[in-house]
Design a protein around this motif. Sequence first.
Motif, PDB file in Angstrom:
ATOM      1  N   GLN A 158       2.135   1.932  -3.411  1.00 17.30           N
ATOM      2  CA  GLN A 158       1.064   2.411  -4.286  1.00 17.30           C
ATOM      3  C   GLN A 158       0.631   3.835  -3.935  1.00 17.30           C
ATOM      4  N   ARG A 159       0.643   4.161  -2.669  1.00 20.70           N
ATOM      5  CA  ARG A 159       0.271   5.535  -2.274  1.00 20.70           C
ATOM      6  C   ARG A 159       1.306   6.524  -2.805  1.00 20.70           C
ATOM      7  N   VAL A 169      -3.046   9.493  -1.962  1.00 24.96           N
ATOM      8  CA  VAL A 169      -1.808   9.546  -2.736  1.00 24.96           C
ATOM      9  C   VAL A 169      -0.884  10.649  -2.210  1.00 24.96           C
ATOM     10  N   TRP A 199       0.842  -1.211   0.000  1.00 27.73           N
ATOM     11  CA  TRP A 199       0.000   0.000   0.000  1.00 27.73           C
ATOM     12  C   TRP A 199       0.874   1.257   0.000  1.00 27.73           C
ATOM     13  N   ASP A 226       3.294   6.059  -5.340  1.00 31.31           N
ATOM     14  CA  ASP A 226       3.237   6.069  -6.814  1.00 31.31           C
ATOM     15  C   ASP A 226       1.953   6.688  -7.353  1.00 31.31           C
ATOM     16  N   GLY A 227       1.072   7.096  -6.462  1.00 27.83           N
ATOM     17  CA  GLY A 227      -0.174   7.724  -6.900  1.00 27.83           C
ATOM     18  C   GLY A 227      -1.209   6.738  -7.397  1.00 27.83           C
ATOM     19  N   GLN A 228      -1.061   5.468  -7.044  1.00 20.88           N
ATOM     20  CA  GLN A 228      -2.031   4.471  -7.508  1.00 20.88           C
ATOM     21  C   GLN A 228      -3.082   4.135  -6.463  1.00 20.88           C
ATOM     22  N   ARG A 229      -2.872   4.626  -5.261  1.00 22.83           N
ATOM     23  CA  ARG A 229      -3.795   4.251  -4.202  1.00 22.83           C
ATOM     24  C   ARG A 229      -4.032   5.437  -3.285  1.00 22.83           C
ATOM     25  N   GLU A 230      -5.282   5.646  -2.944  1.00 27.22           N
ATOM     26  CA  GLU A 230      -5.607   6.735  -2.021  1.00 27.22           C
ATOM     27  C   GLU A 230      -5.197   6.344  -0.612  1.00 27.22           C
TER      28      GLU A 230
END
Lengths: 508, 167
Positions: free
Chosen positions: A459-460, A468, A456, A462-466
């Motif tokens: 991804q956060r 971000v 997570w 990398d801007g892929q998961r809130e």
Amino acid sequence: MLTFFQHGIRRLFDLADAGFNRVFGQTCNPLHQLGALSFYFFWLIVVSGLYLYIFFETSATAAYESVEYLTHEQWYLGGVMRSLHRYASDAFVVTMTLHLIREFAFNRYRGARWFSWVTGVPLLWLAFASGIGGYWLVWDKLAQYIAVTTAEWVDWLPIFTKPMARNFLSQAYLSDRFFSLLIFLHIAIPLMLLLAMWIHIQRITLARTNPSRTLAIGTLCALLAVSLVRPALSQGGAANLDIAVSVINLDWFYLLTYPLLEVWSAGGLWLLLGGLTLVLTILPWLPPAKKAPVAVVDPDNCNGCRRCFADCPFEAITMQAHSKRPGFEEAVVNQSLCASCGICAGSCPASTPFRSIEDLVSGIDMPQLKIKELRLKTKVALEQLTDDVRILVYGCDHATDVKAVQNSGVAALSLPCIGMLPPSFLDYVLQEGSASGVFITGCAGGDCYFRRGNTWTDQRIDGQREPVLRARVAREQIRILWTGLLQKKELTKKIEDFRVSLKAVGHD
Amino acid sequence: MIKLGQFAGQLIAYTLFAVTIGYFSASPAYVRLAPDQAVVKLSFSHAGQSVGDCYERSDEELAKLAPNMRERVVCPRERHAVSVELSLDGKLMYRETLQPSGMSRDSASSAYRRFTVKAGRHFLKVQLGDRSPEEGYTSVLEQYVELVPGQVLVIDFDEGISNFILK
Ligand code: HEM
């Protein structure tokens, strides 16, 4: 005593992990995917088994011949399928056993996580029953050995009025009816196994049931290679109960305990296996884990965004009607499922250190380290930095100890899980704290102690998961290192590299 | 360079995996029976005699019963335990008193025993008693047997002749 074992095995895994990480990379390390590999082997067994079933004759007399036909006349497909069926079953036992040992060694089986462990125990019995039943169906000399030995073992239990072993006294006693029952069982038990596997992962969000593609292809090729080099064969001709089994090649993955029956009594083996099952079942409570603090929702700060609901790795959060804001939802924590990782706090949009309110309260907070305290600790840590290049390290309690790498240019904070760190803290540290860089570290990729914290976090950022990380944050001022326990040398080196690169681009 | 090293490492790992699976799935061999040994299995399922005698009900007793229950002769359901003894060349191998099965102890007593013996000629004696202990053994079989290596000799109880038979 138990922890001594645990630490010892953990050490071995850490060593093996280091090797596999180097060779396969963290995301394809097979030791990080033992449960997923077990699932994969199960599906290989199902597919190859269905093919075998098409040609299999279901009577005791014809069964052997039908398997011989597949093995020799149709070696290029039937024979390969037979071998694949056998070897995937062996691989299944290997990965399942390693998976069990690993969950134990990494202490991932206690407290709120007891359910996965306890539901894992019956899988052992079902897996072994499936495999042993399969060998029985071939009705060769090995099957004969298994039939007689299993019957003698089962007869110790007061189940049958007539001993089951009487079915296998000699050829004259053999009945097709019993054989049909075996075939039924060889389908029914694996189906029960599948159901039990499904139950096993019920308390896990997005359980990893598929291995990485590299591993899927690699292991399949390896199993096919064994199938071609050492095809699975029947032994000693068709079973003949009038002639005793003298020398036999056992599949030791499944039949390891069978020779014990010659040494001990059937009761002895029941005692051993029953005792082992009992100990495994109650292991999560030996001794009971201290109840870890549970996440607390603050309705005034929860807007029902569902991010914690999506990120909780243990399905401990549900959404319900908001207690204060009609038309909105509110997160609710199931006390008994919360593993105390804090990943929910890291996902909450209200967990931002930029908020100017005096009493910073997140929508969901961990009592042992509230977001407000994290902000305070961050401030204090930054104030201790005196070098021109100032690095703040965020680490986690389950990977390499970050406190050990502190110096005048490096301050460190350890969180229960790195997934607890809201990305806005990176922004905050660089903007308001005027640090030169933020270094993030935690468990190895694909092997987070709390399953998903490092994924997570990646991804956060990398801007892929809130939520971000804001685009304004210069990525060169952030460095991530996922590594296991006791990797102080690597950590120190990577931080030093980071310091050098920060200085080079003028962040001092 | 690193790529090549990784590739070689993976190849080694997969090979080790394949060799381990391939080897232990059928090796090492397990010797269950030495080349000069044979097997004797003693197994039967036989109901002991009834514990008491049958008894004839009087007309009055019958009249007291529901019409569908008016069976004149009633026999006790309980059976005697069955005792059994096996000796080979005069050496006692097995002696047991087998309790009847069933909730009311009204079904067969069963036995199953497997013995590993040296092949060759043996004097076998097997006895069974299915009445009260005082009556001792009621069926006896004594016989020389010639066992070839690997042979399975089955000793069962034949209800027809009320004695053991060898198969
Ligand atoms: C048929 C064999 C088995 C299969 C296919 C299997 C599969 C899995 C999978 C896919 C997961 C989720 C992994 C993740 O995404 O984090 C899991 C978790 C787990 N398994 Fe198994 N498993 C098996 C047997 C066992 C056994 C025998 C035990 C121990 C008795 C066990 C203990 C656990 C535990 C404790 C977890 C939870 C780990 C956590 O909370 O992070 N499993 N298993």
